[in-house]
Every structure is written in structure tokens, then in C-alpha cells.
Design an enzyme around this catalytic site. Structure first.
Site, PDB file in Angstrom:
ATOM      1  N   ARG A 176       6.938 -10.268 -37.434  1.00 29.51           N
ATOM      2  CA  ARG A 176       5.878  -9.654 -36.659  1.00 29.51           C
ATOM      3  C   ARG A 176       4.431 -10.676 -36.463  1.00 29.51           C
ATOM      4  O   ARG A 176       4.842 -11.857 -36.682  1.00 29.51           O
ATOM      5  CB  ARG A 176       5.055  -8.501 -37.533  1.00 29.51           C
ATOM      6  CG  ARG A 176       5.956  -7.225 -37.389  1.00 29.51           C
ATOM      7  CD  ARG A 176       5.566  -6.249 -38.356  1.00 29.51           C
ATOM      8  NE  ARG A 176       3.963  -5.989 -38.210  1.00 29.51           N
ATOM      9  CZ  ARG A 176       3.268  -5.340 -38.957  1.00 29.51           C
ATOM     10  NH1 ARG A 176       3.501  -4.938 -40.206  1.00 29.51           N
ATOM     11  NH2 ARG A 176       1.984  -4.837 -38.642  1.00 29.51           N
ATOM     12  N   ARG A 199      10.319   7.174  -2.448  1.00 27.35           N
ATOM     13  CA  ARG A 199      11.613   7.529  -2.852  1.00 27.35           C
ATOM     14  C   ARG A 199      11.905   7.081  -4.448  1.00 27.35           C
ATOM     15  O   ARG A 199      12.890   7.103  -5.107  1.00 27.35           O
ATOM     16  CB  ARG A 199      12.704   6.450  -2.008  1.00 27.35           C
ATOM     17  CG  ARG A 199      12.768   6.990  -0.603  1.00 27.35           C
ATOM     18  CD  ARG A 199      13.207   6.067   0.298  1.00 27.35           C
ATOM     19  NE  ARG A 199      12.255   5.090   0.874  1.00 27.35           N
ATOM     20  CZ  ARG A 199      12.503   4.221   1.782  1.00 27.35           C
ATOM     21  NH1 ARG A 199      13.792   4.084   2.169  1.00 27.35           N
ATOM     22  NH2 ARG A 199      11.497   3.484   2.386  1.00 27.35           N
ATOM     23  N   ALA A 246       0.829  -1.219   0.042  1.00 25.94           N
ATOM     24  CA  ALA A 246       0.241   0.052   0.137  1.00 25.94           C
ATOM     25  C   ALA A 246       0.690   1.373   0.093  1.00 25.94           C
ATOM     26  O   ALA A 246       0.195   2.395  -0.221  1.00 25.94           O
ATOM     27  CB  ALA A 246      -0.939   0.086   1.216  1.00 25.94           C
ATOM     28  N   ASN A 270      13.687   0.406  -2.937  1.00 24.83           N
ATOM     29  CA  ASN A 270      12.828   1.778  -2.457  1.00 24.83           C
ATOM     30  C   ASN A 270      13.045   2.762  -3.366  1.00 24.83           C
ATOM     31  O   ASN A 270      12.255   3.739  -3.507  1.00 24.83           O
ATOM     32  CB  ASN A 270      13.375   2.102  -0.900  1.00 24.83           C
ATOM     33  CG  ASN A 270      13.340   1.009   0.089  1.00 24.83           C
ATOM     34  OD1 ASN A 270      12.038   0.476   0.116  1.00 24.83           O
ATOM     35  ND2 ASN A 270      14.284   0.355   0.629  1.00 24.83           N
TER      36      ASN A 270
HETATM   37  C1  UD1 Z   1      10.847  -2.028   6.619  1.00 25.27           C
HETATM   38  C2  UD1 Z   1      11.250  -2.528   7.856  1.00 25.27           C
HETATM   39  C3  UD1 Z   1      12.650  -2.635   8.117  1.00 25.27           C
HETATM   40  C4  UD1 Z   1      13.166  -3.720   7.067  1.00 25.27           C
HETATM   41  C5  UD1 Z   1      12.978  -3.260   5.825  1.00 25.27           C
HETATM   42  C6  UD1 Z   1      13.456  -4.388   4.902  1.00 25.27           C
HETATM   43  C7  UD1 Z   1       9.275  -1.703   8.991  1.00 25.27           C
HETATM   44  C8  UD1 Z   1       8.801  -0.481   9.920  1.00 25.27           C
HETATM   45  N1  UD1 Z   1      10.573  -1.564   8.649  1.00 25.27           N
HETATM   46  O1  UD1 Z   1      11.483  -0.891   6.109  1.00 25.27           O
HETATM   47  O2  UD1 Z   1      12.907  -2.968   9.435  1.00 25.27           O
HETATM   48  O3  UD1 Z   1      14.552  -3.726   7.414  1.00 25.27           O
HETATM   49  O4  UD1 Z   1      11.478  -3.227   5.345  1.00 25.27           O
HETATM   50  O5  UD1 Z   1      13.110  -4.284   3.438  1.00 25.27           O
HETATM   51  O6  UD1 Z   1       8.427  -2.525   8.756  1.00 25.27           O
HETATM   52  N2  UD1 Z   1       3.566  -0.617   3.492  1.00 25.27           N
HETATM   53  C9  UD1 Z   1       2.312  -0.538   3.459  1.00 25.27           C
HETATM   54  N3  UD1 Z   1       1.503   0.531   4.076  1.00 25.27           N
HETATM   55  C10 UD1 Z   1       2.080   1.376   4.812  1.00 25.27           C
HETATM   56  C11 UD1 Z   1       3.632   1.179   4.972  1.00 25.27           C
HETATM   57  C12 UD1 Z   1       4.371   0.421   4.091  1.00 25.27           C
HETATM   58  O7  UD1 Z   1       1.637  -1.153   2.577  1.00 25.27           O
HETATM   59  O8  UD1 Z   1       1.730   2.151   5.679  1.00 25.27           O
HETATM   60  C13 UD1 Z   1       4.164  -1.510   2.431  1.00 25.27           C
HETATM   61  C14 UD1 Z   1       5.273  -0.874   1.615  1.00 25.27           C
HETATM   62  O9  UD1 Z   1       4.446  -0.833   0.387  1.00 25.27           O
HETATM   63  C15 UD1 Z   1       6.425  -1.857   1.108  1.00 25.27           C
HETATM   64  C16 UD1 Z   1       6.284  -2.308   2.630  1.00 25.27           C
HETATM   65  O10 UD1 Z   1       5.219  -2.036   3.374  1.00 25.27           O
HETATM   66  O11 UD1 Z   1       5.897  -2.739   0.271  1.00 25.27           O
HETATM   67  C17 UD1 Z   1       7.459  -2.007   3.445  1.00 25.27           C
HETATM   68  O12 UD1 Z   1       7.550  -0.641   3.555  1.00 25.27           O
HETATM   69  P1  UD1 Z   1       8.749   0.305   3.430  1.00 25.27           P
HETATM   70  O13 UD1 Z   1       8.338   1.751   3.661  1.00 25.27           O
HETATM   71  O14 UD1 Z   1       9.497   0.160   2.188  1.00 25.27           O
HETATM   72  O15 UD1 Z   1       9.810  -0.150   4.759  1.00 25.27           O
HETATM   73  P2  UD1 Z   1      11.236   0.109   4.931  1.00 25.27           P
HETATM   74  O16 UD1 Z   1      11.419   1.409   5.438  1.00 25.27           O
HETATM   75  O17 UD1 Z   1      11.861  -0.377   3.663  1.00 25.27           O
HETATM   76 CA    CA Z   2      11.480  -1.155   1.712  1.00 23.79          CA
END
Ligand code: UD1
Ligand code: CA
Length: 469
Positions: free
Chosen positions: A337, A16, A11, A232
Site C-alpha cells: 500500500r 448516446r 459542450a 458517441n
Molecule cells: C460531427 C460532425 C460530422 C463528423 C463527426 C466526426 C457536425 C455537424 N458533424 O458529428 O460531420 O463526421 O462529428 O466525429 O459537426 N458539441 C458542442 N456543442 C453543440 C454540439 C456539439 O460542444 O451544440 C460538441 C460535442 O460535445 C462533441 C462535438 O461537438 O464533442 C461533436 O458533436 P457530435 O454531436 O458528437 O457530432 P457528430 O454527430 O458526431
Molecule cells: Ca461525435
């Protein structure tokens, strides 16, 4: 074993990435990241999946539901308030599930391997932990949550980088973002989490600490740290792409395919290759492409959704949804094609385009031709510059050329038209009527030679020249 579901978080805004497109829809290895994650989880036995969507959720849901072999439930997270909030919304889709375990994965980790997921599940079952998470040791842990352990080495939590003290930042063991939770335990701790942190988010990683206070949190170290790369931004996207591409090439090399330069060769996941096939630099094989044995492809070839037999040679050519029989030779500079179907030993040479046409065994289209909506028999020679005029501005029309026919150079075949078996068409003809089998068709202005014309002209010039002098 109780029913095992996976919850996949997809979600997030993916800020980034700086993209209009949701992050998890960016392709890696030719497929949206989310679908990669889904397939890997399915391979590991998690074929029931809740996908949590938010930002442009309809598109993400559509992609998620297109993966074969999985049961998908979509959960909407209205505001992206953090990974724990996302999981809470995901679990609402599993309200009927009383107990068991739930796998949580992130939609942005497309390099995970099924074996790793299965290993995590085995450890979780063996230890009876409340939570089992995948960890990795990285030389550069920047950006990841760090694993916290007590004196005895037990995992007691995860700290996100923005909240970490300098000492914690020095920890190089990180949270990979793949967890198995005891469902009841997770349901208990999620409502107790608070967003009192630097990012003001509900962190799923805080659930780990809560569970560690109640029971066992087990960890599984990943064998190959490459697997856990989280995408990311676009730099990580390119890195993931490269890793995936190399994995695919190494698989095919192990299967007996020569890849002359892996750095400049691109093979999609759904491609199938026969033994002793050689891929030369700048070869791109995409979609559901299948190549037989002993083919020689490239340099500079792009083949999409096509099927090639054994011993086919393709250089500097583009093939899209084409079928090519054994021992055909394509290119340089050829374009097949959709609907181009070549039987065996067909030669398609330079500056030739073939669309929606079948070409019989041993036939040749060596240079400068357009063949569209045609059925060409076996042993046919289409001379240089043969054009099927298949379009009248309104509709497409078919051309049929019988076995053994010979079409002279620079012939226009105005469709619909048929050239019979064994017939000849004289060079430079514009064919508008059917040609019977074994006939010769000549359809061009008749040549007239004016005897001594040039000599007379020169003689006249000579006289004029002498008068002027
Ligand atoms: C997260 C982890 C971190 C880990 C890393 C590994 C958390 C708080 N942190 O960080 O410990 O090392 O992944 O890759 O979990 N998402 C949602 N809804 C939200 C927020 C995020 O669906 O409200 C989804 C994003 O789309 C994504 C995933 O959750 O697919 C991870 O979120 P992201 O913001 O990328 O977390 P990181 O900062 O990478
Ligand atoms: Ca991530």
C-alpha cells in the site's frame, strides 16, 4: 506565423452515452477524453486552447485546465444548438485576435495523433486554403458526415447523415471532425448559417460549404482511419480503449518489452518500462508507474503509481504507490500500500500487507504478516504471522526493527516499540516493551508439562469403561 489557437468543442450532452457524466469526461486509456485531445493538440503545437463547455461545464472546465503545458480559456455555450454555435461561442474568447488561423477539434475524438494534426496544419499553410479538413475513407461510414466533391474533385461541402440522400449516404469518404479555418473567413460565414436541417442544429459542416463558395477548401486524408473514431456511445468507447491500449503495448514491444498476451494486458499512458521486462497475462500497470529492466510481472498483477527497480518479480499482487528495489520478489497474494518502500532483494510472500513502511535490503516477510508504519532494517526475518499493532483506536504508532533481527512466528509488536539490531523475539510473543540489541525477548505464557497426565486420563477412562460394561 500568426498566433495559432485551437477551439475544442466539449459542450454536447453526449446523449448516446446515456450517462450522468459528461461524455468528454469518460476516460480512455485512464484519462478523460478531453485531456487526451488536448495533449495531442499541444504535441502538434497548438498549446493555446479554447475549450467550449456547456453540459456540466464546471467539471469539464476543471479537467481541461488540469492539462500541463497548455494555456486554456473556457467558453460557455449556454444551449447546445450545434457545432457551429459552439465554435461561435469559442471564438468570443478570441475576440482580441484579428487574423490568423484557428484549429477546431471535437472533444470526443481521443485517438487522433499529433502527426496527423501537424500534417493538417502544413497543408493549410501550403495551400492557403480558407478551410482544411481531415477526411477518411471508411468501409462503414455510418454516422459520419459525408464529403461532397464537384466534378473536378474539389471539396464543396459536407452533408450530415440524417440530411443525406441515399446517393450521398453511399459516399464512404467522411468528415473526421478536425479543421483549420482562416479566422476572418470563419467569422464571416458563421452568422449566415441556418438550423434548417433534420436535427435543427447549427452545423459547423455548413460553414465548409460556405467557405468552398468563396475560396479553396482543402482536404487531408488520414493515413490510419482508426485515428478518427468519434466516441458517441459506450460501444465506441470500448473500441477506442482497445485501440489505445494496443498502441501503447506496441510501442513498448518495439522498445524491447515482452507482452505475452496483449489482449489481457493493460498499460497506462504514463507508465515507463525497462528493456527485457516481461508482462504476463492479466497485468494492469496504471498511473505514473515505472518498471526497471528485466522485471517479470504477473500473471495477475495490478500496479498503480509505483516505482520498481530492475529484476523485480511480482505475481498475483496489488501495489499502490509503492517503491520496490532491485531484485525484490513480491507475491503471490501480496498487497503493498502507499508508502511501502522496499530496498533491494526483499522478499514479500503470500498474504502479506505492507503500508507506509520501509524494509531493508535482503529482509524477508515471507507469509501472513501486516507491517504498518514500521522501519525494518536489513537482513531481517519476520516470521509467519508477524503483526505490527500500529493502531490503538485513536492514533497510529511506529515500530522499529534493527538490522539482522529475527522475529519469531505469530508475534504481535505493539507499537510504539523498538526491536534492537540482532535481537530475537520468540514465537508467539506479544511485545509491548523495547527489546535491546542482541537480546532474546520472550513474551508469552510459560509452558508447563504435566508428566503422565494423558496416560493417567486414559487409564481412568479404561476403569470407568470396564465398570459400565
Ligand atoms: C460531427 C460532425 C460530422 C463528423 C463527426 C466526426 C457536425 C455537424 N458533424 O458529428 O460531420 O463526421 O462529428 O466525429 O459537426 N458539441 C458542442 N456543442 C453543440 C454540439 C456539439 O460542444 O451544440 C460538441 C460535442 O460535445 C462533441 C462535438 O461537438 O464533442 C461533436 O458533436 P457530435 O454531436 O458528437 O457530432 P457528430 O454527430 O458526431
Ligand atoms: Ca461525435
Amino acid at each position: 506565423m500568426a498566433e495559432a489557437w485551437a477551439v475544442i468543442l466539449a459542450a454536447g450532452l453526449g446523449t448516446r452515452m446515456r450517462s450522468e457524466r459528461p461524455k468528454v469526461l469518460h476516460p480512455v486509456g485512464g484519462r478523460p477524453m478531453i485531456q487526451k485531445v488536448q495533449s495531442v493538440l499541444r504535441e502538434a503545437g497548438f498549446d493555446q486552447q479554447v475549450v467550449v463547455v456547456g453540459h456540466r461545464g464546471e467539471e469539464v472546465a476543471q479537467a481541461a485546465q488540469a492539462v500541463p503545458g497548455v494555456t486554456v480559456r473556457i467558453a460557455h455555450q449556454p444551449q447546445q444548438r450545434g457545432t457551429a454555435d459552439a465554435v461561435a461561442h469559442g471564438l468570443q474568447a478570441l475576440a482580441s485576435l484579428a487574423e490568423g488561423q484557428v484549429l477546431v477539434a471535437y472533444g470526443d475524438t481521443p485517438l487522433l495523433r499529433a502527426g496527423t494534426v501537424a500534417e493538417l496544419a502544413r497543408t493549410h499553410r501550403r495551400t492557403g486554403a480558407l478551410c482544411t479538413l481531415l477526411t477518411a475513407r471508411l468501409t462503414d461510414p455510418t454516422g459520419y458526415g459525408r464529403i461532397l466533391r464537384d466534378q473536378a474533385g474539389r471539396c464543396i461541402g459536407v452533408v450530415e447523415e440524417p440530411d443525406a440522400t441515399p446517393e450521398q449516404r453511399a459516399i464512404n469518404e467522411i468528415n473526421a471532425g478536425l479543421y483549420l479555418f482562416d479566422l476572418a473567413g470563419l467569422r464571416q460565414v458563421l452568422p449566415q448559417l441556418s438550423p434548417a436541417n433534420r436535427q435543427q442544429e447549427f452545423y459547423l459542416t455548413d460553414a465548409v460549404a460556405s467557405l468552398a463558395a468563396r475560396g479553396l477548401v482543402a482536404t487531408v486524408p488520414v493515413a490510419d482511419p482508426e485515428e478518427i473514431l468519434g466516441v458517441n456511445d459506450r460501444i465506441q468507447l470500448a473500441r477506442a480503449e482497445k485501440i489505445l491500449r494496443r498502441r501503447i503495448l506496441e510501442y513498448w514491444m518495439a522498445e524491447g518489452v515482452t507482452v505475452v498476451d496483449p489482449d489481457t494486458t493493460f498499460v497506462g499512458e504514463e507508465v515507463r518500462l525497462g528493456q527485457d521486462t516481461v508482462l504476463l497475462p492479466f497485468t494492469f500497470l496504471e498511473g505514473q508507474t515505472t518498471l526497471g529492466r528485466g522485471c517479470r510481472i504477473g500473471p495477475n498483477a495490478r500496479i498503480i503509481g509505483s516505482r520498481l527497480g530492475d529484476g523485480v518479480e511480482v505475481q498475483m499482487a496489488v501495489l499502490v504507490e509503492a517503491h520496490v528495489g532491485d531484485r525484490c520478489q513480491i507475491g503471490p497474494f501480496a498487497y503493498l500500500r502507499p508508502g511501502a518502500r522496499l530496498a533491494e532483494r526483499v522478499k514479500v510472500g503470500d498474504f502479506v500487507e505492507i503500508k507506509n513502511s520501509s524494509i531493508g535490503a535482503g529482509s524477508k516477510v515471507p507469509h501472513l504478516s501486516y507491517v504498518g508504519d514500521a522501519t525494518v532494517g536489513a537482513g531481517v526475518n519476520l516470521g509467519a504471522g508477524t503483526i505490527t499493532c500500529n493502531y490503538d483506536g485513536r492514533r497510529k504508532h511506529p515500530t522499529t526493527i534493527g538490522d539482522g533481527a529475527f522475529i519469531g512466528s505469530h508475534t504481535s509488536l505493539v507499537a510504539p516499540v523498538t526491536v534492537g539490531d540482532g535481537a530475537y523475539v520468540a514465537a508467539g510473543s506479544v511485545i509491548t516493551k523495547n527489546v535491546p540489541p542482541d537480546a532474546l525477548a520472550i513474551a508469552r505464557g510459560r509452558q508447563r508439562n504435566v508428566e503422565r497426565w494423558a496416560a493417567r486420563r486414559r487409564a481412568e477412562d479404561g476403569e470407568k469403561g470396564s465398570r459400565e460394561r
